[in-house]
Design a protein around this motif. Structure first.
Motif, PDB file in Angstrom:
ATOM      1  N   GLY A  92      62.827  79.526  21.106  1.00  0.00           N
ATOM      2  CA  GLY A  92      61.689  80.375  20.799  1.00  0.00           C
ATOM      3  C   GLY A  92      60.660  80.391  21.902  1.00  0.00           C
ATOM      4  N   ASN A  93      59.441  80.722  21.507  1.00  0.00           N
ATOM      5  CA  ASN A  93      58.361  80.877  22.457  1.00  0.00           C
ATOM      6  C   ASN A  93      57.082  80.282  21.858  1.00  0.00           C
ATOM      7  OD1 ASN A  93      57.556  81.928  24.987  1.00  0.00           O
ATOM      8  ND2 ASN A  93      56.403  83.500  23.901  1.00  0.00           N
ATOM      9  N   VAL A  94      56.296  79.620  22.700  1.00  0.00           N
ATOM     10  CA  VAL A  94      55.003  79.059  22.296  1.00  0.00           C
ATOM     11  C   VAL A  94      53.921  79.785  23.077  1.00  0.00           C
ATOM     12  CG1 VAL A  94      53.555  76.998  22.259  1.00  0.00           C
ATOM     13  CG2 VAL A  94      55.995  76.792  21.833  1.00  0.00           C
ATOM     14  N   PHE A  95      52.901  80.246  22.352  1.00  0.00           N
ATOM     15  CA  PHE A  95      51.755  80.888  22.986  1.00  0.00           C
ATOM     16  C   PHE A  95      50.520  80.066  22.661  1.00  0.00           C
ATOM     17  CE2 PHE A  95      48.236  84.065  22.784  1.00  0.00           C
ATOM     18  CZ  PHE A  95      48.157  84.300  24.149  1.00  0.00           C
ATOM     19  N   LEU A  96      49.843  79.583  23.706  1.00  0.00           N
ATOM     20  CA  LEU A  96      48.602  78.823  23.554  1.00  0.00           C
ATOM     21  C   LEU A  96      47.445  79.743  23.909  1.00  0.00           C
ATOM     22  CD1 LEU A  96      49.700  75.542  25.329  1.00  0.00           C
ATOM     23  CD2 LEU A  96      49.659  75.998  22.884  1.00  0.00           C
ATOM     24  N   TRP A 129      42.073  75.422  20.189  1.00  0.00           N
ATOM     25  CA  TRP A 129      43.255  76.172  20.610  1.00  0.00           C
ATOM     26  C   TRP A 129      43.880  76.844  19.405  1.00  0.00           C
ATOM     27  CZ3 TRP A 129      44.874  76.762  25.565  1.00  0.00           C
ATOM     28  CH2 TRP A 129      44.343  75.892  26.514  1.00  0.00           C
ATOM     29  N   ASN A 130      44.391  78.047  19.601  1.00  0.00           N
ATOM     30  CA  ASN A 130      45.229  78.712  18.612  1.00  0.00           C
ATOM     31  C   ASN A 130      46.657  78.651  19.133  1.00  0.00           C
ATOM     32  OD1 ASN A 130      42.898  79.336  17.225  1.00  0.00           O
ATOM     33  ND2 ASN A 130      42.840  81.452  17.900  1.00  0.00           N
ATOM     34  N   ILE A 131      47.557  78.115  18.318  1.00  0.00           N
ATOM     35  CA  ILE A 131      48.951  77.952  18.720  1.00  0.00           C
ATOM     36  C   ILE A 131      49.808  78.895  17.889  1.00  0.00           C
ATOM     37  CG2 ILE A 131      50.894  76.362  18.880  1.00  0.00           C
ATOM     38  CD1 ILE A 131      48.851  74.087  19.085  1.00  0.00           C
ATOM     39  N   SER A 132      50.651  79.685  18.559  1.00  0.00           N
ATOM     40  CA  SER A 132      51.604  80.564  17.894  1.00  0.00           C
ATOM     41  C   SER A 132      53.002  80.203  18.377  1.00  0.00           C
ATOM     42  CB  SER A 132      51.339  82.033  18.224  1.00  0.00           C
ATOM     43  OG  SER A 132      50.086  82.437  17.747  1.00  0.00           O
ATOM     44  N   VAL A 133      53.886  79.900  17.438  1.00  0.00           N
ATOM     45  CA  VAL A 133      55.270  79.567  17.770  1.00  0.00           C
ATOM     46  C   VAL A 133      56.157  80.608  17.097  1.00  0.00           C
ATOM     47  CG1 VAL A 133      57.065  77.804  17.693  1.00  0.00           C
ATOM     48  CG2 VAL A 133      54.662  77.115  17.815  1.00  0.00           C
ATOM     49  N   THR A 134      56.974  81.302  17.888  1.00  0.00           N
ATOM     50  CA  THR A 134      57.889  82.312  17.350  1.00  0.00           C
ATOM     51  C   THR A 134      59.319  81.909  17.666  1.00  0.00           C
ATOM     52  OG1 THR A 134      57.705  83.616  19.367  1.00  0.00           O
ATOM     53  CG2 THR A 134      56.244  84.221  17.568  1.00  0.00           C
ATOM     54  N   TRP A 135      60.231  82.178  16.711  1.00  0.00           N
ATOM     55  CA  TRP A 135      61.640  81.906  16.926  1.00  0.00           C
ATOM     56  C   TRP A 135      62.474  82.699  15.939  1.00  0.00           C
ATOM     57  CZ3 TRP A 135      58.529  78.655  14.135  1.00  0.00           C
ATOM     58  CH2 TRP A 135      58.979  78.249  12.897  1.00  0.00           C
ATOM     59  N   GLN A 136      63.781  82.722  16.169  1.00  0.00           N
ATOM     60  CA  GLN A 136      64.742  83.372  15.280  1.00  0.00           C
ATOM     61  C   GLN A 136      65.657  82.292  14.713  1.00  0.00           C
ATOM     62  OE1 GLN A 136      65.564  86.813  14.714  1.00  0.00           O
ATOM     63  NE2 GLN A 136      63.717  87.498  15.737  1.00  0.00           N
ATOM     64  N   HIS A 137      65.993  82.405  13.449  1.00  0.00           N
ATOM     65  CA  HIS A 137      66.936  81.472  12.818  1.00  0.00           C
ATOM     66  C   HIS A 137      67.749  82.258  11.797  1.00  0.00           C
ATOM     67  CE1 HIS A 137      68.617  77.796  11.270  1.00  0.00           C
ATOM     68  NE2 HIS A 137      68.151  78.052  10.062  1.00  0.00           N
ATOM     69  N   GLU A 138      69.055  82.255  11.987  1.00  0.00           N
ATOM     70  CA  GLU A 138      69.969  82.996  11.107  1.00  0.00           C
ATOM     71  C   GLU A 138      69.555  84.453  10.959  1.00  0.00           C
ATOM     72  OE1 GLU A 138      70.173  80.736   7.474  1.00  0.00           O
ATOM     73  OE2 GLU A 138      71.308  79.120   8.434  1.00  0.00           O
ATOM     74  N   GLY A 139      69.163  85.051  12.074  1.00  0.00           N
ATOM     75  CA  GLY A 139      68.815  86.469  12.097  1.00  0.00           C
ATOM     76  C   GLY A 139      67.440  86.810  11.557  1.00  0.00           C
TER      77      GLY A 139
END
Length: 150
Positions: A92-96, A129-139
């Motif tokens: 995934g991706n982490v946005f700080l 800080w605002n942390i956003s974590v995005t990812w895909q799991h099983e579509g």
């Protein structure tokens, strides 16, 4: 010598003109002084508004996880603990996002090697800080967001 008499109407007009001049002085000062920053919170505000529905769905998908994601401060940085079911399965991706200084914002990819994700102390200065974590799991898309004071 003649004396000038002011009646209440003239005094009221003078008072209103002084008040208007006072307000105009502060408006002009705020608009022209470079130390007052008038930026939007994010540069691409309208573009981000268009993807709002996708983000809402991704946030709702967090409810299907067996347990919530937890965060804690450690000596190495900020650790996010994911449920065991996601171990070794996600990229995934982490946005700080630093609300007080956009120059400190950063974005980086991650691959979950265990059930923990470490955000290194070198990326986090003291403060909010605002942390956003995005990812895909099983579509399905997932989005985890939190605010921390580091």
């Amino acid at each position: 010598m003649s004396t000038v008499k002011l009646n209440w109407g003239t005094g009221l007009v003078i008072g209103m003109l002084l008040f208007i001049g006072f307000i105009l002085y502060f408006v002009i000062t705020m608009m022209t002084d470079s130390k007052f920053d008038h930026e939007l919170v994010v540069e691409d505000y309208y573009k981000q508004e268009l993807i709002l529905n996708e983000q809402l769905e991704a946030r709702q998908n967090l409810a299907i996880l067996s347990e919530p994601i937890r965060g804690k401060k450690t000596a190495e940085g900020w650790v996010l603990e994911f449920p065991k079911e996601l171990q070794n399965k996600i990229k995934g991706n982490v946005f700080l996002y630093r609300p007080s200084d956009k120059h400190l914002d950063s974005d980086f990819p991650f691959v979950l090697s265990e059930s923990n994700l470490l955000i290194p102390e070198t990326r986090l200065l003291d403060g909010r800080w605002n942390i956003s974590v995005t990812w895909q799991h099983e579509g399905k898309p997932f989005l985890y967001e939190t605010s921390i004071n580091y």
